[in-house]
Design a protein around this motif. Structure first.
Motif, PDB file in Angstrom:
ATOM      1  N   MET A 104      65.979  34.985  47.746  1.00 10.22           N
ATOM      2  CA  MET A 104      64.788  35.479  47.530  1.00 10.22           C
ATOM      3  C   MET A 104      63.886  34.427  47.348  1.00 10.22           C
ATOM      4  N   THR A 105      62.845  34.408  48.192  1.00 12.05           N
ATOM      5  CA  THR A 105      61.804  33.289  47.632  1.00 12.05           C
ATOM      6  C   THR A 105      60.545  34.303  47.104  1.00 12.05           C
ATOM      7  N   ALA A 106      60.047  34.200  45.996  1.00  9.29           N
ATOM      8  CA  ALA A 106      59.188  34.832  45.287  1.00  9.29           C
ATOM      9  C   ALA A 106      57.800  34.921  46.179  1.00  9.29           C
ATOM     10  N   ARG A 107      56.808  35.770  45.962  1.00 12.37           N
ATOM     11  CA  ARG A 107      55.677  35.834  46.602  1.00 12.37           C
ATOM     12  C   ARG A 107      54.866  35.394  45.168  1.00 12.37           C
ATOM     13  N   LEU A 108      53.774  34.408  45.795  1.00 10.51           N
ATOM     14  CA  LEU A 108      52.975  33.649  44.631  1.00 10.51           C
ATOM     15  C   LEU A 108      51.848  34.754  44.223  1.00 10.51           C
ATOM     16  N   ILE A 109      51.724  34.964  42.905  1.00 12.64           N
ATOM     17  CA  ILE A 109      50.513  35.620  42.538  1.00 12.64           C
ATOM     18  C   ILE A 109      49.166  34.537  42.526  1.00 12.64           C
ATOM     19  N   ASP A 110      48.426  34.904  43.178  1.00 18.88           N
ATOM     20  CA  ASP A 110      47.218  34.132  43.438  1.00 18.88           C
ATOM     21  C   ASP A 110      46.070  34.399  42.449  1.00 18.88           C
ATOM     22  N   GLY A 111      46.234  33.800  40.973  1.00 21.88           N
ATOM     23  CA  GLY A 111      45.363  34.471  40.039  1.00 21.88           C
ATOM     24  C   GLY A 111      43.815  33.687  40.529  1.00 21.88           C
ATOM     25  N   LYS A 112      43.723  32.571  41.220  1.00 23.23           N
ATOM     26  CA  LYS A 112      42.441  32.048  41.625  1.00 23.23           C
ATOM     27  C   LYS A 112      41.925  33.287  42.556  1.00 23.23           C
ATOM     28  N   ALA A 113      42.532  33.907  43.438  1.00 28.55           N
ATOM     29  CA  ALA A 113      41.753  34.663  44.580  1.00 28.55           C
ATOM     30  C   ALA A 113      41.673  36.022  43.789  1.00 28.55           C
ATOM     31  N   ILE A 114      42.663  36.441  42.669  1.00 27.57           N
ATOM     32  CA  ILE A 114      42.336  37.581  42.220  1.00 27.57           C
ATOM     33  C   ILE A 114      40.998  37.437  41.072  1.00 27.57           C
ATOM     34  N   ALA A 115      41.058  36.435  40.649  1.00 31.05           N
ATOM     35  CA  ALA A 115      39.837  36.073  39.469  1.00 31.05           C
ATOM     36  C   ALA A 115      38.576  35.910  40.414  1.00 31.05           C
ATOM     37  N   ALA A 116      38.522  35.505  41.729  1.00 28.44           N
ATOM     38  CA  ALA A 116      37.343  35.379  42.448  1.00 28.44           C
ATOM     39  C   ALA A 116      36.839  36.846  42.799  1.00 28.44           C
ATOM     40  N   GLN A 117      37.926  37.575  42.972  1.00 27.87           N
ATOM     41  CA  GLN A 117      37.508  39.213  43.515  1.00 27.87           C
ATOM     42  C   GLN A 117      36.770  39.797  42.199  1.00 27.87           C
ATOM     43  N   VAL A 118      37.491  39.436  41.062  1.00 27.17           N
ATOM     44  CA  VAL A 118      36.958  40.228  39.778  1.00 27.17           C
ATOM     45  C   VAL A 118      35.713  39.602  39.389  1.00 27.17           C
ATOM     46  N   ARG A 119      35.349  38.336  39.598  1.00 20.70           N
ATOM     47  CA  ARG A 119      34.393  37.824  39.271  1.00 20.70           C
ATOM     48  C   ARG A 119      33.070  38.307  40.478  1.00 20.70           C
ATOM     49  N   GLU A 120      33.371  38.369  41.574  1.00 23.25           N
ATOM     50  CA  GLU A 120      32.209  38.861  42.591  1.00 23.25           C
ATOM     51  C   GLU A 120      32.082  40.308  42.377  1.00 23.25           C
ATOM     52  N   GLU A 121      33.152  41.100  41.822  1.00 25.40           N
ATOM     53  CA  GLU A 121      32.869  42.590  41.647  1.00 25.40           C
ATOM     54  C   GLU A 121      31.772  42.533  40.186  1.00 25.40           C
TER      55      GLU A 121
END
Ligand code: NAD
Length: 292
Positions: free
Chosen positions: A1-18
């Motif tokens: 199994m190769t893990a999926r990356l949790i893209d904190g940068k992208a999630i944070a960018a979304q939160v910041r945009e909200e």
């Protein structure tokens, strides 16, 4: 199994945009911009970078930051007086005192001085106590940032065995409380824990906040686990490393948050979220005062 990356940068960018959009809507409705007082003491290079990033993030979200850059010789009393002034200032919604403070200043005394309603870092004993009592309002940024990351990838900690490495007031403890509140079974490991490997191997969700690169070999990761590496260590070649052996862990986990670009950006996003939440709360309290 190769893990999926949790893209904190992208999630944070979304939160910041909200947050940016909410601030914009509030301003269009006639409210002033949220305001955060940021206090930096001394010349610590890492603290300077952290505070600069926080101030930039505020500006991008439409949050006003009021800078207080003080010398390393600032006395405890001077700092307490400044916090008092910020507490009383109705035009300030949040107060951030960048830690660590110089040795001659008692951090707990300083944290306790901050009005809990403006405690956007979430470290005041009242804020912490409310989290322990499962009625949080402002929540410690890194811990709640991890909870938001899990939400965004659709992983519910309820009923899962979560293992937290590190028990500091800053990260490990509030994270354990957040995970407990979310219904997880939580094991907290720290510097006196024996048989670390046995604990780590049981983790369905592993969060490591120690600051020791390579502490967790990839072979210890339970197959399918979610791995959140909070540790950040700057190596002699200038690169940043987490606590978990990333490449090896990636082959066993289902999801993994890398360093850098994982949990780090979420901490800043949650600071903005707390500032906005404090503003909304303060505005409604001010409105209630005027009604009476
Ligand atoms: P800290 O030094 O205050 O706490 C470290 C914790 O690790 C302690 O509870 C200690 O008992 C424990 N520990 C030490 N050795 C251990 C071992 N062998 N096994 C298990 N536990 C052990 O550090 P902190 O302020 O909590 O920060 C921890 C790490 O997280 C650091 O690398 C820091 O840079 C990073 N950090 C990241 C963010 C972020 O936003 N991503 C935020 C804060 C801190």
């Amino acid at each position: 199994m190769t893990a999926r990356l949790i893209d904190g940068k992208a999630i944070a960018a979304q939160v910041r945009e909200e947050i940016r959009r909410t601030v914009e809507e509030r301003r269009a409705a006639g409210f002033r911009a949220p305001a955060l007082a940021t206090v930096l003491i001394g010349e610590d290079a890492a603290s300077q970078v952290y505070v600069r990033n926080k101030r930039r993030a505020c500006a991008a979200a439409g949050i006003k930051s009021i800078h207080h850059d003080l010398s390393a010789e600032t006395s405890e009393q001077e700092l307490l007086t400044l916090i008092d002034a910020c507490n009383r200032d109705r035009a300030i919604d949040g107060i951030l005192v960048q830690l660590p403070l110089p040795d001659h200043i008692n951090s707990l005394k300083v944290i306790q001085k901050i009005d809990p309603g403006k405690d956007v870092d979430g470290f005041h004993p009242l804020t912490f106590g409310m989290l322990a009592l499962r009625s949080p309002r402002l929540r410690p940024c890194t811990a709640v940032g991890i909870i938001r990351m899990l939400e965004r990838i659709g992983v519910n900690p309820k009923g899962k065995h979560c293992v937290v490495l590190g028990a500091s007031n800053l990260v490990g403890r509030p994270l354990a409380l957040e995970l407990l509140m979310a219904g997880a079974t939580v094991t907290v490991c720290h510097r006196f824990t024996t048989h670390l490997e046995e604990h780590v191997r049981q983790a369905e969700i592993l969060a490591s906040a120690v600051g020791k690169p390579g502490l967790v070999p990839g072979a210890w990761i339970r197959p399918g686990a979610v791995v959140l590496d909070v540790g950040i260590t700057r190596m002699s070649d200038g690169t940043l490393r987490g606590d978990v052996e990333f490449e090896q862990a990636r082959e066993r986990a289902s999801w993994i948050a890398p360093v850098p670009g994982g949990v780090g950006p979420m901490t800043v996003a949650m600071l903005l979220q707390n500032t906005l939440d404090a503003t909304i709360h303060n505005t409604s309290q001010a409105a209630q005062r005027e009604e009476h």
